[in-house]
Enzyme design. Structure first.
Site, PDB file in Angstrom:
ATOM      1  N   LYS A 161       0.778  -1.307  -0.012  1.00 54.64           N
ATOM      2  CA  LYS A 161       0.065  -0.073  -0.175  1.00 54.64           C
ATOM      3  C   LYS A 161       0.843   1.238   0.193  1.00 54.64           C
ATOM      4  O   LYS A 161       2.053   1.143   0.651  1.00 54.64           O
ATOM      5  CB  LYS A 161      -0.924  -0.155   1.467  1.00 54.64           C
ATOM      6  CG  LYS A 161      -2.133   1.044   1.130  1.00 54.64           C
ATOM      7  CD  LYS A 161      -2.886   0.846   2.550  1.00 54.64           C
ATOM      8  CE  LYS A 161      -4.041   2.045   2.800  1.00 54.64           C
ATOM      9  NZ  LYS A 161      -5.018   1.774   3.612  1.00 54.64           N
TER      10      LYS A 161
ATOM     11  N   SER B 159      -9.589   1.637   2.507  1.00 56.28           N
ATOM     12  CA  SER B 159      -8.623   2.415   1.728  1.00 56.28           C
ATOM     13  C   SER B 159      -7.500   1.720   1.083  1.00 56.28           C
ATOM     14  O   SER B 159      -6.746   2.271   0.298  1.00 56.28           O
ATOM     15  CB  SER B 159      -8.066   3.605   2.551  1.00 56.28           C
ATOM     16  OG  SER B 159      -7.124   3.008   3.593  1.00 56.28           O
TER      17      SER B 159
ATOM     18  N   SER C 278      -9.955  -0.677   6.615  1.00 55.68           N
ATOM     19  CA  SER C 278      -9.448  -0.627   5.301  1.00 55.68           C
ATOM     20  C   SER C 278      -8.895  -2.027   4.886  1.00 55.68           C
ATOM     21  O   SER C 278      -8.446  -2.095   3.791  1.00 55.68           O
ATOM     22  CB  SER C 278      -8.376   0.418   5.195  1.00 55.68           C
ATOM     23  OG  SER C 278      -9.285   1.594   5.546  1.00 55.68           O
TER      24      SER C 278
END
Length: 611
Positions: free
Chosen positions: A126, A200, A224
């Site tokens: 990420k 996210s 997330s």
């Protein structure tokens, strides 16, 4: 793994009642799999290492690989990136030659005898987690900085042999559960491009779901690491807070943030999580003996769900009951009341602490997502007295939630109440996001851990559930999660056949032999240059032949662990049997067939070995 041992040689060390003892090898052989990790609790009779006996004429030493298998996996991943054509997934991709060079270095280390449990696994990270050589943007190009080193979680996985291929797109500053709040573009769902990916950790989840990465790192403050797993049909592990270091991660809410892992199977995710975790003394979470106890709220307390989701949730609960779990009623009220506190209370001010000064310094920057900027800047003016009031309120709710759980091992919930389209999120960005966090927002506020796992389909799209439990019961939740998937039948044609070197691996995973049969007459069999020696099964259709096979039944947990340990070039696919049934079975990646001897005329692997 791969070490040769002699009969009686000491192997793992076990500690019980302050005394240490060692397990000794019952016979000479090769360690083909290690089924536990250091520090894991084991019961009497638990399988530890798996030994394969030396087969006649095979010796006990691993030959030098004849082909660069790790490099080949890298090339396959980049070919997959090109084939799916999903630039929305990535913020930074490493050049393929750089990753190939790292792969060659890994192969040299393997050849020298180094133990690398993740050798050749492709890792996506990420974009708010530091990767040396790539900018850390947190989804905002103007915020970017060049990290001097990997975040510890990345360094630990790379140290175990994982290969980073790039950094992934995310909701900016990890503020969102939708995957659309990014100047790099909205990330589309892996199965339905009209629906959101979830966020996210959007790019990370989709990279795994599309088969590009084997593993991916995300973060989780409000869900997330779980919402994207549910929407894309994969596994997401959210550990106990503090179990995995968050150094080198751009904070969202530093006191709540967790680094999470995505994988296509639970054992793969568990293996990565164990390698990332920092061993720490854990409180005693001994449980009352008996079957797993699962807290299940009445469907009416779940609120409005997408069509078919309530039935899918009830079906999942029934599946756990059928697997032997005891279902207990629970009042969900303290969990749902805490949900609103994460964004509507004072705790959101911690997001301003993280990046508020940056946003204040560039309020009109074109790469700032307007929704994210509004959420974070609004938190600047929250008065301090509200934080203290909210902390007291949260403590009361946490006590109530703990009492409601009682002696339950886990709380079962849908991961999300529904799966919105991109257009629905665009029409109501705040409302759609808030709805998605209904079941996830309270987990970190209450200091709980969670497993997000697939639980079937609704109208052709994945439906996922969460198992949530007290802090430091991560491994317990994973064991319960294995009950969500029914046993799988698998066809084997080579080294896993009865009496062959890798058959003990199947037995240790709880498999049972159903029958001996043959494939449909549409396959060719090749002798691969691997260790232990094994064949490659290739479906060609016309001109093929029936190949001897065994049909085994494997528990869902066993299948996942088998997949996690499966070395290239062997892969799992669908194999057609003589009776027309199609089951999971061992196949071979095409590249490994180049130069391999065609042994189809022997009718099977055992006949070829006995020639």
């Amino acid at each position: 793994m791969g070490d040769t041992v002699t009969a009686g040689q000491p192997m793992p060390a076990l500690k019980a009642m302050k005394m240490e003892s060692r397990v000794h090898a019952p016979a000479a052989g090769i360690v083909t799999e290690v089924l536990t990790r250091p520090g894991a609790q084991v019961e009497p009779g638990t399988a530890l290492p798996v030994l394969a006996p030396p087969h006649k004429n095979r010796g006990t030493h691993m030959p030098t690989p004849t082909r660069s298998l790790v490099v080949t996996r890298v090339r396959a991943a980049y070919a997959r990136i090109e084939a799916v054509d999903r630039p929305d997934l990535w913020i930074g991709l490493r050049p393929r030659p750089d990753v190939e060079a790292e792969a060659r270095s890994l192969e040299a280390r393997l050849a020298a005898g180094e133990h690398l449990p993740l050798a050749g696994r492709l890792l996506a990270v990420k974009g708010n987690i530091d990767v040396a050589g790539l900018p850390t943007t947190a989804g905002c190009p103007s915020y970017a900085y060049e990290p001097s080193s990997d975040a510890p979680v990345v360094a630990r996985l790379r140290g175990a042999g994982a290969l980073v291929i790039g950094t992934t797109n995310l909701d900016q500053f990890a503020t969102g559960l939708v995957g659309t709040r990014s100047p790099y573009g909205a990330v589309h769902n892996a199965l339905d491009p009209d629906r959101v990916s979830g966020g996210s950790s959007s790019g990370s989840a989709v990279a795994v779901a599309l088969g590009i990465a084997d593993l991916a790192l995300g973060t989780d403050t409000a869900g997330s690491g779980r919402i994207p797993a549910a929407f894309n049909g994969i596994v997401g592990l959210k550990p106990t807070r503090g179990l995995v270091p968050t150094d080198g991660v751009v904070p969202a809410c530093a006191s709540l943030d967790c680094v999470t892992v995505f994988a296509r199977t639970l054992p793969e995710a568990e293996q990565a999580m164990a390698l990332m975790a920092t061993p720490t003394p854990q409180p005693d979470h001994s449980r009352v003996p008996g079957p797993w106890r699962i807290a299940v709220p009445p469907t009416g307390q779940l609120g409005d769900l997408d069509p078919g989701w309530a039935a899918a949730y009830e079906s999942t609960a029934a599946r756990l009951r059928a697997a032997g779990a005891v279902l207990q009623a629970i009042d969900l009220t303290p969990f749902t009341e805490a949900t609103a506190m994460l964004y509507e209370g004072a705790f959101v001010a911690e997001r301003y602490t993280a990046v508020g000064a940056f946003i204040d310094g560039a309020p009109t920057a074109p790469d700032l997502d307007p929704t994210v900027a509004r959420i974070i800047t609004a938190a600047r003016d929250i008065p301090a007295h509200q934080l203290f009031a909210d902390q007291a309120r949260l403590a009361t709710l946490r006590t109530a939630a703990t009492a409601a759980l009682g002696d339950a091992d886990a709380l079962l919930l849908p991961t999300a109440p529904g799966h919105p389209t991109l257009s629905e999120v665009a029409a109501d960005p705040l409302g759609a996001n808030a709805r998605l966090g209904r079941f996830t927002d309270s987990t970190n506020l209450f200091d709980l851990c969670a497993v997000a796992a697939p639980a079937g389909d609704v109208d052709g799209l994945p439906f996922g559930v969460m198992l949530i439990g007290p802090a430091h019961t991560d491994e317990r939740l994973a064991r319960i999660a294995t009950l969500l998937t029914p046993p799988t039948r698998i066809a084997v044609v080579g080294a896993h056949l009865t009496g062959e070197p890798l058959n003990p691996q199947l037995l240790s995973l709880g498999a049972r032999l159903i029958r001996t049969t043959t494939t449909a007459p549409v396959y060719r069999l090749h002798a691969l240059r691997t260790y232990p020696p094994e064949p490659g099964l290739e479906r060609i259709g016309e001109g093929g032949a029936a190949i001897e096979a065994e049909l085994w039944e494997l528990p869902a947990e066993g299948l996942g662990r088998l997949v996690a340990a499966l070395p290239a070039p062997v892969t799992l696919g669908r194999v057609e049997l003589a009776d027309g049934a199609t089951v999971t079975g061992f196949l071979c990646e095409p590249y490994a067939l180049e130069g391999a001897a065609d042994i189809t005329s022997h009718g099977g692997w055992r006949a070829y070995l006995g020639r």
